[in-house]
Design a protein around this motif. Structure first.
Motif, short mmCIF file in Angstrom:
data_model
loop_
_atom_site.label_atom_id
_atom_site.label_comp_id
_atom_site.label_asym_id
_atom_site.label_seq_id
_atom_site.Cartn_x
_atom_site.Cartn_y
_atom_site.Cartn_z
N HIS A 99 -106.60 63.96 5.94
CA HIS A 99 -107.01 62.56 6.05
C HIS A 99 -106.90 62.11 7.50
O HIS A 99 -105.91 62.40 8.17
CB HIS A 99 -106.13 61.64 5.18
N LEU A 100 -107.90 61.35 7.95
CA LEU A 100 -107.83 60.71 9.26
C LEU A 100 -107.33 59.27 9.16
O LEU A 100 -106.81 58.72 10.12
CB LEU A 100 -109.21 60.73 9.94
N ASP A 101 -107.54 58.65 8.03
CA ASP A 101 -107.09 57.28 7.81
C ASP A 101 -105.58 57.21 8.01
O ASP A 101 -104.82 57.91 7.32
CB ASP A 101 -107.46 56.84 6.39
N GLY A 142 -93.95 73.00 15.02
CA GLY A 142 -94.03 73.95 16.12
C GLY A 142 -95.42 74.15 16.68
O GLY A 142 -95.59 74.89 17.66
N ARG A 143 -96.43 73.50 16.07
CA ARG A 143 -97.78 73.59 16.63
C ARG A 143 -97.85 72.85 17.97
O ARG A 143 -96.95 72.11 18.34
CB ARG A 143 -98.81 72.98 15.66
N LEU A 144 -98.98 73.02 18.65
CA LEU A 144 -99.15 72.38 19.95
C LEU A 144 -99.18 70.87 19.83
O LEU A 144 -99.72 70.32 18.87
CB LEU A 144 -100.46 72.85 20.60
N ASP A 145 -98.61 70.20 20.83
CA ASP A 145 -98.72 68.75 20.93
C ASP A 145 -100.03 68.46 21.66
O ASP A 145 -100.12 68.61 22.88
CB ASP A 145 -97.52 68.21 21.70
N LEU A 146 -101.04 68.04 20.93
CA LEU A 146 -102.38 67.92 21.49
C LEU A 146 -102.46 66.87 22.60
O LEU A 146 -103.34 66.95 23.46
CB LEU A 146 -103.39 67.59 20.38
N GLN A 202 -101.62 64.44 11.49
CA GLN A 202 -100.87 63.52 12.35
C GLN A 202 -100.96 63.95 13.81
O GLN A 202 -101.05 63.10 14.71
CB GLN A 202 -99.42 63.44 11.89
N ASP A 203 -100.97 65.24 14.06
CA ASP A 203 -101.12 65.77 15.41
C ASP A 203 -102.46 65.34 16.00
O ASP A 203 -102.54 64.85 17.14
CB ASP A 203 -101.00 67.29 15.36
N VAL A 204 -103.53 65.48 15.21
CA VAL A 204 -104.86 65.08 15.66
C VAL A 204 -104.95 63.55 15.77
O VAL A 204 -105.48 63.01 16.74
CB VAL A 204 -105.94 65.61 14.69
N SER A 231 -92.88 55.05 13.57
CA SER A 231 -93.63 56.07 14.31
C SER A 231 -94.70 56.72 13.43
O SER A 231 -95.57 57.43 13.95
CB SER A 231 -92.68 57.17 14.82
N LEU A 232 -94.66 56.47 12.13
CA LEU A 232 -95.62 57.09 11.22
C LEU A 232 -97.00 56.43 11.35
O LEU A 232 -97.12 55.25 11.70
CB LEU A 232 -95.12 56.96 9.79
N PRO A 233 -98.08 57.17 11.05
CA PRO A 233 -99.42 56.63 11.20
C PRO A 233 -99.67 55.34 10.44
O PRO A 233 -100.51 54.53 10.82
CB PRO A 233 -100.31 57.76 10.67
N MET A 234 -98.95 55.12 9.34
CA MET A 234 -99.14 53.91 8.56
C MET A 234 -98.84 52.64 9.36
O MET A 234 -99.23 51.54 8.95
CB MET A 234 -98.25 53.94 7.31
N PHE A 235 -98.18 52.78 10.50
CA PHE A 235 -97.90 51.64 11.37
C PHE A 235 -98.87 51.57 12.55
O PHE A 235 -98.57 50.96 13.56
CB PHE A 235 -96.45 51.68 11.84
N ALA A 236 -100.04 52.18 12.41
CA ALA A 236 -101.10 52.05 13.41
C ALA A 236 -101.90 50.78 13.14
O ALA A 236 -102.07 50.37 11.98
CB ALA A 236 -102.02 53.27 13.37
N PRO A 237 -102.44 50.14 14.17
CA PRO A 237 -103.23 48.92 13.97
C PRO A 237 -104.61 49.22 13.40
O PRO A 237 -105.24 50.22 13.76
CB PRO A 237 -103.33 48.34 15.37
#
Length: 561
Positions: free
Chosen positions: A52-54, A550-554, A64-66, A193-199
């Motif tokens: 999900h991107l939403d 442990g994946r890359l921080d984009l 979340q990384d993307v 810090s979670l995406p749900m707190f994005a505007p």
């Protein structure tokens, strides 16, 4: 993701977390050490889809990384490898929040100059609306925290049904937002810090369709998105680097190719030619490529290894017969060949064999091995004895849910082979990776077993055990308790720990409770993750991030000129 009704388990103790996270190698070598430069097109090669991107629904680490490239949150993880990456830092907000009323009221002030992609300023009302969307039944699968903690959240149905909004989120002016909670939450500054707190600007909200085109508040906006195929991000001209200490925003464009054959991803990055010199993998290298990369000094320089606080496990649906019998679940725990599962992910480079629910890098984790076997290869004789005791001497048949990817299939076959030695026949049910968590998060559609895992939302056991094992959080959709484990004793203990005022005591209590849960065997841990990811020779700023398994921080990647 996911709650059925408010539970007291996730209370103030969620705030009793240390900011420490595990550290590890951050990918030394030419690509990691070179100085990043602005410009160019970064290519991300992914063998999986984006769930999900939403931001209301994004609760999978890869998404979340993307998503961190596209939208900002009140706070976020620091852009750093190892332990430093576990620190929560301000993002949209000027600080990590100001508590009052015994941590029942939290106030945040937005930075000046933060804008959406169309140039309008991000306001407190946009953040309020973004949080309110997470209450909508049409948008399941996000974290449960707003519904659990915000006063009135137990009855609020979201802005589509109740446009008046949630009174416990106040916006006294354009840059101030106040959250009034129904209980003390000492670490609410980490939760935001979670995406749900994005505007989310209300006039750009398209409901379910917002999943395909979130409105940007970060350094990149969505240019084109072909679900299951490609996501192309271009610069957000309204993004101001001076307001953002987290995202470097170096490439002019980021192109993410989805659902690629993992072997092809490895081959392309090993060759590192053409546009692949400017590419990174989203997922770790496959097992077939490990030997070649590790034995080639030049390739090994381009291998970035990151630690995580993730445990991978086999989930057992305790609501299905005969899996409601603890002896059958314990038999599965003894039978599982953990080493074979690790081999499908690349062998020892992929991490250590897990014997506990909580990884040893989490504060409070207590060492144990309740279902031991030689070299982690399983004990089919012990498993057969338990099955016979439970009345299944002739064996039984189960269905396993796995992602429809090469890695998912390989893991499914490893489970199938190891349980067969104990007389358990396993049928593999492959599910599209874009719909995997939506499907297994629905108890009505979930089968007997599932390849699963969990990374705490921020370092600490209180964002692990309650979400996965509190029976009061089982929901019809967006369910995280995929074991459907419902123990009143465990629920009561979760409540007791949540009321503990001392952080060290609370973390130690979670460690002991994890042992208690393991006696019931609702899941079988098999791997404490590490991620080894290949990057192209022109890529700079690469390190593995603990928040993304442990994946890359984009957000830190760039390209050498």
């Amino acid at each position: 993701m996911r709650t059925r009704r408010a539970a007291c388990a996730l209370t103030a103790a969620l705030g009793l977390l240390s900011a420490a996270a595990c550290g590890g190698p951050d990918g030394s070598g030419a690509a990691a050490d070179a100085t990043p430069a602005p410009g160019g097109t970064l290519h991300v090669l992914s063998s999986i889809d984006l769930e999900h991107l939403d931001p209301a629904r994004a609760y999978v680490t890869s998404t979340q990384d993307v998503g961190r490239l596209v939208y900002r949150t009140l706070t976020t993880f620091a852009p750093a490898p190892g332990q430093a990456g576990g620190q929560i830092v301000p993002d949209l907000a000027t600080d990590t929040g100001r508590p009052a009323d015994g941590a029942r009221t939290w106030t945040f002030t937005l930075k000046e100059g933060v804008k959406f992609e169309d140039g309008r300023p991000v306001t407190s009302k946009d953040v309020k609306y973004g949080v309110e969307r997470t209450f909508a039944a049409e948008l399941p699968e996000g974290p449960p925290y707003a519904r659990l903690w915000l006063a009135g959240g137990e009855t609020y149905k979201g802005p589509y049904k109740d446009p008046a909004g949630l009174a416990s989120i106040e916006t006294p002016d354009e840059r101030t937002i106040v959250f009034r909670l129904n209980r003390p939450v000492a670490d609410f500054g980490s939760a935001v810090s979670l995406p749900m707190f994005a505007p989310v600007p209300q006039d750009k909200d398209t409901g379910v369709g917002y999943d395909n085109r979130p409105f940007s508040s970060g350094p990149y906006r969505i240019d084109t998105f072909e679900p299951k195929k490609r996501l192309t991000l271009v610069r957000n001209p309204a993004w101001d680097r001076a307001t953002d200490s987290v995202r470097k925003g170096l490439p002019d464009k980021v192109v993410i190719d989805l659902n690629l054959d993992p072997a092809v991803v490895d081959q392309r990055l090993i060759a590192g030619q053409g546009e692949d010199a400017d590419a990174v993998a989203l997922e770790p290298i496959g097992p077939a490529s490990v030997g070649r990369v590790m034995n080639d000094p030049q390739l090994k320089k381009r291998l970035v290894t990151g630690e995580s606080i993730n445990t991978r496990f086999l989930g057992i649906n305790t609501g299905h017969r005969p899996l409601d019998d603890v002896r059958v679940r314990q038999a599965i725990a003894f039978a599982l060949d953990k080493d074979a599962l690790r081999t499908t992910r690349g062998g020892p480079i992929a991490g250590d064999l897990a014997t506990t629910l909580l990884p040893p890098t989490l504060i409070g984790a207590a060492p144990e091995d309740p279902y031991p076997s030689k070299d982690g290869k399983g004990d089919p004789d012990k498993a057969k004895a338990l099955l016979a005791e439970a009345g299944h001497a002739s064996g039984l048949e189960l269905t396993l849910d796995t992602p429809a990817t090469a890695g998912g299939k390989a893991q499914g076959e490893a489970v199938q082979a190891s349980l067969a030695r104990a007389g358990i026949t396993v049928k593999i049910n492959e599910i599209s990776s874009s719909a995997f968590y939506s499907t297994v998060g629905s108890p009505a559609r979930q089968h007997d077993l599932v390849i699963d895992g969990w990374t705490p939302d921020w370092p600490g056991a209180s964002t692990y055990l309650p979400i996965l094992f509190d029976g009061r959080l089982i929901t019809p959709e967006g369910n995280n308790n995929r074991a459907q484990y419902d123990s009143p004793d465990v629920d009561a203990r979760l409540d007791e720990i949540a009321a503990v005022g001392d952080p060290a005591t609370a973390q130690s209590a979670y460690g002991e409770l994890a042992k208690r849960i393991m006696r019931d065997a609702p899941v079988v841990p098999f791997l404490w993750d590490r991620a080894a990811v290949l990057v192209g020779p022109n890529v700079t700023g690469a390190y593995g991030h603990t928040a993304f398994v442990g994946r890359l921080d984009l957000v830190s990647l760039g390209l050498r000129k």
